[in-house]
Enzyme design. Structure first.
Site, short mmCIF file in Angstrom:
data_model
loop_
_atom_site.label_atom_id
_atom_site.label_comp_id
_atom_site.label_asym_id
_atom_site.label_seq_id
_atom_site.Cartn_x
_atom_site.Cartn_y
_atom_site.Cartn_z
N GLY A 1 69.06 59.55 24.02
CA GLY A 1 69.68 60.83 24.36
C GLY A 1 71.02 60.65 25.06
N LYS B 1 66.07 52.49 26.26
CA LYS B 1 66.32 53.89 26.57
C LYS B 1 67.77 54.21 26.19
CE LYS B 1 65.06 55.66 30.44
NZ LYS B 1 64.84 56.91 29.67
N GLU C 1 70.23 57.34 34.00
CA GLU C 1 68.79 57.02 34.04
C GLU C 1 68.54 55.70 34.75
OE1 GLU C 1 67.22 59.37 30.05
OE2 GLU C 1 67.95 57.33 29.83
N ASP D 1 62.57 55.25 24.45
CA ASP D 1 62.66 55.19 22.98
C ASP D 1 61.71 54.13 22.43
OD1 ASP D 1 64.75 57.17 22.70
OD2 ASP D 1 65.96 55.73 23.81
N THR E 1 60.54 64.89 25.76
CA THR E 1 59.24 64.75 26.44
C THR E 1 59.36 65.25 27.88
OG1 THR E 1 59.05 62.73 25.11
CG2 THR E 1 57.28 63.16 26.69
#
Ligand code: 5RP
Length: 233
Positions: free
Chosen positions: A102, A99, A108, A89, A33
């Site tokens: 990935g 999250k 993050e 997620d 995204t």
């Protein structure tokens, strides 16, 4: 033709780039995204001569941002960020998130904690009533501690499995650590409490629960429409 879920991600990702204003230091999240956010930011840098500096949350995002011409910086040069845009997620009605799908959860969370505002971009499938029912919770661990941490997690009713590449090799994060993806049968009843308990386990570097770190939620639909929700409104 772009698949429908990508249309939703594209709509959300591009809309979020409009939150960036001239002169900002911006955290750049990771994922499919965020790719569309980077694409739109790069357009704005070129066309509007937007002067911004980004801190990427992964090597993947760093490569993409550099390829697209987005100027980058680091925490050696700036001590806080005006804004971060990132994916998720799962996100619940209190804006708590899972999250790390990935693998970028550690950077993050560091970037989110250094940001005055966090804008999260998702397609509507990421909205859930309770975290952990659909998506496994990623936990980044020091490889040395894998077996100890596994036992600790089992005491917390988690069912951890080591993340692997399709080719059969152990997945390693950008920081050289492993990931345990954890199932929680029944989901995660109290994300803040679980996060506190995970933070106390030696060998866990970071967990993918992001509690109270999202301020604005940008939701994309397959029609290309976008809904924006602000925390506390
Ligand atoms: C990476 C993440 C991503 O933000 C999350 O996995 C969402 O990814 P996508 O936008 O590809 O669905 O937490 O660690």
């Amino acid at each position: 033709m772009i698949p429908r879920v990508s249309q939703a991600k594209r709509a959300a990702g591009r809309r979020a780039a409009e939150y960036v204003i001239d002169g900002m230091n911006v955290g750049l999240g990771t994922g499919s995204t965020i790719f569309y956010t980077l694409e739109r930011l790069a357009e704005r840098v070129e066309k509007e001569h937007l002067s911004i500096r980004g801190i990427p949350t992964s090597e993947d995002t760093e490569r993409k941002a550099l390829d697209m011409g987005i100027p980058l910086t680091s925490f050696a040069e700036v001590d806080s960020l005006d804004l971060t845009i990132d994916g998720a997620d799962e996100i619940d009605p209190s804006f708590h998130m899972i999250k790390g799908g990935g693998g970028a959860l550690l950077r993050e969370k560091i970037v989110a904690a250094a940001s005055q505002r966090e804008v999260i971009v998702v397609d509507r499938s990421k909205l859930v009533d309770r975290l952990g029912l659909k998506f496994l919770l990623p936990i980044e661990i020091v490889p040395f501690a894998r077996h100890n941490v596994t036992r600790w997690l089992e005491h917390l009713e988690a069912q951890p499995s080591l993340r692997m590449h399709a080719e059969g090799e152990t997945y390693l994060t950008d920081n050289g650590n492993e990931i345990l993806d954890c199932a929680f049968p029944g989901g995660i009843a109290d994300p803040a409490e679980l996060e506190r308990r995970l933070a106390g386990i030696p060998g866990i570097v970071e967990n993918g629960l992001f509690v109270d770190l999202c301020h604005v939620l940008v939701i994309g639909d397959e029609s290309g429409e976008v809904e924006v929700r602000e925390k506390g409104r």
